[in-house]
Design an enzyme around this catalytic site. Structure first.
Site, short mmCIF file in Angstrom:
data_model
loop_
_atom_site.label_atom_id
_atom_site.label_comp_id
_atom_site.label_asym_id
_atom_site.label_seq_id
_atom_site.Cartn_x
_atom_site.Cartn_y
_atom_site.Cartn_z
N CYS A 9 -32.46 34.11 13.38
CA CYS A 9 -32.70 32.87 14.13
C CYS A 9 -32.21 31.70 13.29
O CYS A 9 -31.40 31.90 12.37
CB CYS A 9 -34.17 32.73 14.53
SG CYS A 9 -35.33 32.59 13.16
N ASN A 12 -35.48 31.20 10.21
CA ASN A 12 -36.09 32.44 9.67
C ASN A 12 -37.56 32.23 9.32
O ASN A 12 -38.08 32.80 8.36
CB ASN A 12 -35.30 32.97 8.45
CG ASN A 12 -35.70 34.39 8.02
OD1 ASN A 12 -35.61 34.72 6.85
ND2 ASN A 12 -36.14 35.22 8.94
N CYS A 14 -39.86 31.31 12.39
CA CYS A 14 -40.62 31.48 13.63
C CYS A 14 -40.25 32.77 14.38
O CYS A 14 -41.03 33.71 14.44
CB CYS A 14 -40.41 30.28 14.56
SG CYS A 14 -41.05 28.73 13.88
N ARG A 15 -39.04 32.82 14.95
CA ARG A 15 -38.70 33.91 15.85
C ARG A 15 -38.28 35.19 15.14
O ARG A 15 -38.79 36.28 15.44
CB ARG A 15 -37.57 33.46 16.81
CG ARG A 15 -38.01 32.39 17.78
CD ARG A 15 -36.83 31.72 18.46
NE ARG A 15 -36.05 30.94 17.51
CZ ARG A 15 -34.92 30.30 17.77
NH1 ARG A 15 -34.42 30.38 19.00
NH2 ARG A 15 -34.30 29.59 16.85
N SER A 16 -37.32 35.10 14.20
CA SER A 16 -36.82 36.35 13.60
C SER A 16 -37.86 37.07 12.73
O SER A 16 -37.86 38.30 12.71
CB SER A 16 -35.50 36.14 12.85
OG SER A 16 -35.62 35.22 11.80
N ASP A 123 -36.83 28.29 21.05
CA ASP A 123 -37.33 27.98 19.71
C ASP A 123 -38.72 27.35 19.85
O ASP A 123 -38.86 26.27 20.41
CB ASP A 123 -36.35 26.98 19.06
CG ASP A 123 -36.68 26.74 17.60
OD1 ASP A 123 -37.81 27.09 17.18
OD2 ASP A 123 -35.82 26.21 16.89
P1 4NP Z 1 -36.83 29.59 14.02
O1 4NP Z 1 -37.44 28.14 14.29
O2 4NP Z 1 -35.33 29.43 14.08
O3 4NP Z 1 -37.36 30.43 15.12
O4 4NP Z 1 -37.32 30.00 12.64
C1 4NP Z 1 -37.10 27.02 13.54
C2 4NP Z 1 -37.75 26.77 12.38
C3 4NP Z 1 -37.43 25.63 11.63
C4 4NP Z 1 -36.43 24.80 12.06
C5 4NP Z 1 -35.75 25.07 13.23
C6 4NP Z 1 -36.08 26.18 13.96
N1 4NP Z 1 -36.11 23.66 11.30
O5 4NP Z 1 -35.29 22.84 11.78
O6 4NP Z 1 -36.64 23.47 10.20
#
Ligand code: 4NP
Length: 150
Positions: A9, A12, A14-16, A123
């Site tokens: 994702c 790294n 939240c989702r992955s 997201d």
């Molecule tokens: P993820 O979510 O891609 O599912 O881990 C996010 C976590 C942090 C950020 C963006 C998306 N960020 O911009 O810090």
């Protein structure tokens, strides 16, 4: 040789990490290695988001041994399947691919449930708890399909 699966994702956190934890819980670790990475570098070395840790815990999974890392070109060599969470992750990952065999390893994870519909795992970072439960449910269903083909 183990089959190697990478979940990707943006952050790294939240989702992955959830996808990694869910798939790990459904496969034999002697046969299948599962990891996750982010296309961005902001959260390298960090624990998953506390809301992902919490929703995983509700469903009996522990994500606290995971740490953020960034996707690299070497991952194309190290993994057989690269599941990306959304179309933006897909574009970022594909930009690093060097040949057709690497391109072929990359797939939107929700293609498992909605083939050819280009559906993103939303997201949940900027939303509330409910977003994490809904992401969990999508990833759980997608991982059930992945297990059938590994
Ligand atoms: P993820 O979510 O891609 O599912 O881990 C996010 C976590 C942090 C950020 C963006 C998306 N960020 O911009 O810090």
């Amino acid at each position: 040789m183990k089959t190697r699966v990478l979940m990707v994702c943006l952050g790294n956190i939240c989702r992955s990490p959830l996808a990694e934890g869910i798939l790990k819980s459904k496969v034999n670790s002697e046969e299948i290695y599962v990891d996750s990475a982010g296309t961005g570098s902001w959260h390298v070395g960090q624990l998953p988001d506390s809301r992902s840790i919490e929703i995983a815990k509700v469903h009996g999974l522990d994500l606290t041994n995971q740490r953020g890392r960034q996707f690299t070109q070497k991952d194309f060599l190290d993994f057989d399947f690269i599941f990306v969470m959304d179309n933006s992750n897909k574009a970022d990952v594909l930009q690093l691919a060097q040949n057709e065999s690497e391109v072929k390893k990359v797939q939107l994870i929700l293609d498992e449930l909605f083939p050819y519909e280009n559906v993103d795992v939303p997201d949940p970072y900027y939303g509330g708890e409910q977003g994490f439960e809904s992401v969990y449910q999508m990833l759980d269903k997608a991982c059930n399909e992945i297990v059938k083909r590994l």
